[in-house]
Design a protein around this motif. Structure first.
Motif: not given
Length: 273
Positions: A25-30, A57-67, A72-84
């Motif tokens: 998951l590419d979560v870099r800023s614009e 959409q992921l339905g439990g699929q493993t992901s890796i966030a890239v900022c 903060r963007r990638s670490q926050g993304t990964a943390a929120i997805l784990r919480a979900e």
């Protein structure tokens, strides 16, 4: 040593292209994306402020966030997805670390438009043999793991492509097709800049088998035989593709890790005095 829930560029590079690769998951800023709009192979651009919908959409699929730098963007993304309840890590050092290491990046502008679920669609002739299995394997392992592959009658490929916003491939007169002595698999590697030694080795085998030049690679005869066998085992093209994915997974891992390995029998023969 990577921080908890982090993955290094070196480790991720070994996973990309294999069946167990996570969704990137590419979560870099614009702004950061505009400075270098390339993507890690197989990654998709994602809005890190709409992660609850993404988790569904992921339905439990493993992901890796890239900022940009692994903060903060990638670490926050990964943390929120784990919480979900979606396993997720972030790329240590982010896009900058990957690029600095000289690892492969692709130009997403060459991909077909994505649908509402973020998937690309590709269409080719029915009854595939070699190139029309090799290319979907490459697409799903290195370009878009969720890609939709359509097999239709040869006369309908262009019409289906226009109707459903798909990229036609491996037919005459389209961008993604043979060029001179190169097959479509070669063209995709070159256009997307996938300069990975194992893929280059695999491309020679695919080209050799697909263009009846079995002298180019000793492994080509085996790929041809297995491909023709699969085409006769399956009447459904998508079922054949799923079986072929395993075949190309095996060839890729051989090309990456095992080209120097040999096998003899019996393995426990006593040595002569």
């Amino acid at each position: 040593m990577p921080a908890p829930n982090a993955i290094s560029s070196e480790k991720l590079a070994r996973i990309i292209g294999t069946p167990r690769a996570p969704l990137l998951l590419d979560v870099r800023s614009e702004e950061d994306f505009a400075t270098d709009p390339r993507l890690l192979p197989g990654s998709i651009r994602t809005d890190d402020r709409d992660l609850a919908a993404l988790a569904v959409q992921l339905g439990g699929q493993t992901s890796i966030a890239v900022c940009q730098a692994g903060h903060r963007r990638s670490q926050g993304t990964a943390a929120i997805l784990r919480a979900e309840s979606c396993p997720s890590e972030y790329l240590e050092g982010g896009f900058e670390a990957w690029r600095t290491a000289g690892l492969p990046l692709i130009d997403p502008a060459k991909l077909p438009a994505r649908d509402a679920q973020g998937r690309t669609t590709w269409v080719t002739r029915s009854r595939p043999k070699i190139d029309r299995i090799a290319c979907p394997w490459l697409i799903r392992r290195f370009l878009d793991p969720r890609a939709i592959i359509l097999f239709v009658a040869p006369a309908e490929v262009i019409g289906v492509a226009e109707r459903y916003n798909a990229a036609p491939f491996d037919i005459e007169g389209v961008f993604w097709s043979h060029r001179g002595e190169l097959c479509t698999f070669d063209v995709m590697l070159a256009e997307f800049g996938l300069s990975i030694p194992a893929l280059a080795r695999l491309a020679t085998i695919v080209r050799s088998a697909d263009t009846a030049r079995l002298d180019l690679a000793p492994e080509a005869a085996g790929l041809l035989a297995a491909s023709l066998g699969l085409s006769r085992m399956f009447s459904d093209d998508l079922e054949q593709l799923e079986a072929g994915m395993l075949l190309y997974d095996a060839f890729y891992r051989w090309a990456r890790d095992s080209t120097d390995e040999t096998h003899t029998w019996p393995t426990n023969k006593p040595k002569a005095d």
